[in-house]
Design an enzyme around this catalytic site. Structure first.
Site, PDB file in Angstrom:
ATOM      1  N   ARG A 224      17.177   9.447  -9.570  1.00  0.00           N
ATOM      2  CA  ARG A 224      17.957   9.399 -10.804  1.00  0.00           C
ATOM      3  C   ARG A 224      18.151  10.828 -11.306  1.00  0.00           C
ATOM      4  NH1 ARG A 224      19.285   5.050  -9.421  1.00  0.00           N
ATOM      5  NH2 ARG A 224      18.902   3.060 -10.467  1.00  0.00           N
ATOM      6  N   HIS A 272      26.751   9.379  -6.425  1.00  0.00           N
ATOM      7  CA  HIS A 272      25.829   8.238  -6.464  1.00  0.00           C
ATOM      8  C   HIS A 272      26.190   7.217  -5.379  1.00  0.00           C
ATOM      9  CE1 HIS A 272      22.894   5.977  -9.306  1.00  0.00           C
ATOM     10  NE2 HIS A 272      22.741   5.553  -8.060  1.00  0.00           N
TER      11      HIS A 272
HETATM   12  C1  GLV Z   1      21.040   2.435  -7.218  1.00  0.00           C
HETATM   13  O1  GLV Z   1      20.979   3.468  -7.769  1.00  0.00           O
HETATM   14  C2  GLV Z   1      20.036   1.401  -7.258  1.00  0.00           C
HETATM   15  O2  GLV Z   1      19.134   1.470  -8.102  1.00  0.00           O
HETATM   16  O3  GLV Z   1      20.110   0.482  -6.438  1.00  0.00           O
END
Ligand code: GLV
Length: 309
Positions: A224, A272
């Site tokens: 994160r 991401h």
């Molecule tokens: C993505 O970031 C997840 O938590 O699956």
């Protein structure tokens, strides 16, 4: 009884289609077009609006659309009595390994440097390191971290791991807790963050940690954005404490256009996308948990809310 799909920042259709394929007999409702709130017993969600679950008096389970649950647990109005489950999928872990591996090889093979040399028509051999001389340190040895560690070790990297409690994994040297963090970092060439995001782990990727790594180390953050102190990263790159960073996650996503990361040649970014949930692959486990909930049986992959993951 129905399943509510609530993901304002994601397309709900692929989820609806794949869940319907697994069990067409279930009624699905898509937020915000909910016609009968009373019928909702199970919510499948990603980045929900704060407090929204309190609109559903018969809710018995909340399921994250991902492996992480930090955005769910951040909601101060989360109903305390409703259990939370997350997705655990071998496909997610394998995709993460592939991302980490390709980033690690890009670093070990000096790819960025050779690209620069090519642009300037420079023919110059650079010293290389073998995988067996390269230590990868994985922070977070949950399901995904453990898979990455094992696979990277089988590829020939020296692998060490750091977690809250000491883990025993073949081919992986384990460290645990704050007391062993700097010892874990010492000698690590490639630092990989796969930690869950909790309050105490916020900002753990900071200058103090970077300074404990081996010379010219590289950072890969696929957990994160808030694990990383962004100013510390810039300083570490400017002062050559770190040689480069691979970032897939950011404090603010999408990354604002004026953010300094965009133009930093030492930062390699992805949006991401390191490990994207395959809705078809996870639909059966979601339905499975829905059925367990209906039969008042223990749920799969339930989150320990106090622990934060
Ligand atoms: C993505 O970031 C997840 O938590 O699956």
């Amino acid at each position: 009884m129905s399943i509510l799909i609530i993901c304002p920042n994601r397309e709900s259709k692929p989820w609806l289609d794949d869940l319907t394929k697994v069990d067409p007999s279930i009624e699905y409702q898509i937020w915000p077009n909910v016609t009968s709130k009373d019928k909702v017993t199970f919510a499948l969600t990603w980045q929900h609006p704060e407090g929204v679950f309190n609109d559903y008096p018969n809710l018995k389970c909340i399921c994250s659309m991902g492996a992480g649950v930090d955005n769910l647990l951040r909601d101060p109005y989360l109903p305390e009595s409703v259990p939370i489950v997350r997705l655990v999928d071998p496909g997610l872990a394998q995709a993460m390994f592939e991302y980490v591996c390709s980033s690690a090889l890009f670093y070990v093979q000096n790819t960025a440097l050779y690209q620069e040399q090519q642009a300037k028509k420079i023919w110059l051999e650079q010293p290389t390191k073998s995988l067996s001389e390269t230590t990868i340190g994985i922070m977070g040895l949950g399901k995904i971290g453990e898979h990455c560690a094992t696979q990277l070790s089988q590829l020939g990297f020296k692998v060490r791991g750091w977690s809250r409690n000491l883990k025993k994994i073949n081919g992986v040297t384990s460290f645990a807790g704050n007391d062993q963090l700097l010892e874990f970092a010492k000698g690590t060439n490639i630092l990989v963050c796969l930690l869950p995001l909790t309050e105490e782990l916020t900002g753990i990727l900071n200058l103090r940690l970077f300074k404990s790594l081996a010379e010219d180390a590289c950072l890969i953050n696929v957990a994160r954005g808030a694990h990383l102190n962004e100013d510390d990263l810039i300083e570490a790159l400017e002062t050559n404490v770190l040689s480069c960073a691979f970032l897939d996650v950011f404090i603010q996503e999408p990354l604002p256009l004026e953010h300094v990361f965009w133009n930093n040649k030492k930062i390699h970014m992805t949006p991401h996308s390191s490990s994207i949930t395959n809705t078809q692959a996870v639909a059966p486990q979601i339905i499975n948990n829905y059925r367990l909930m209906c039969n008042s049986k223990p749920l799969l992959n339930q989150v320990n809310v106090k622990q934060g993951y």
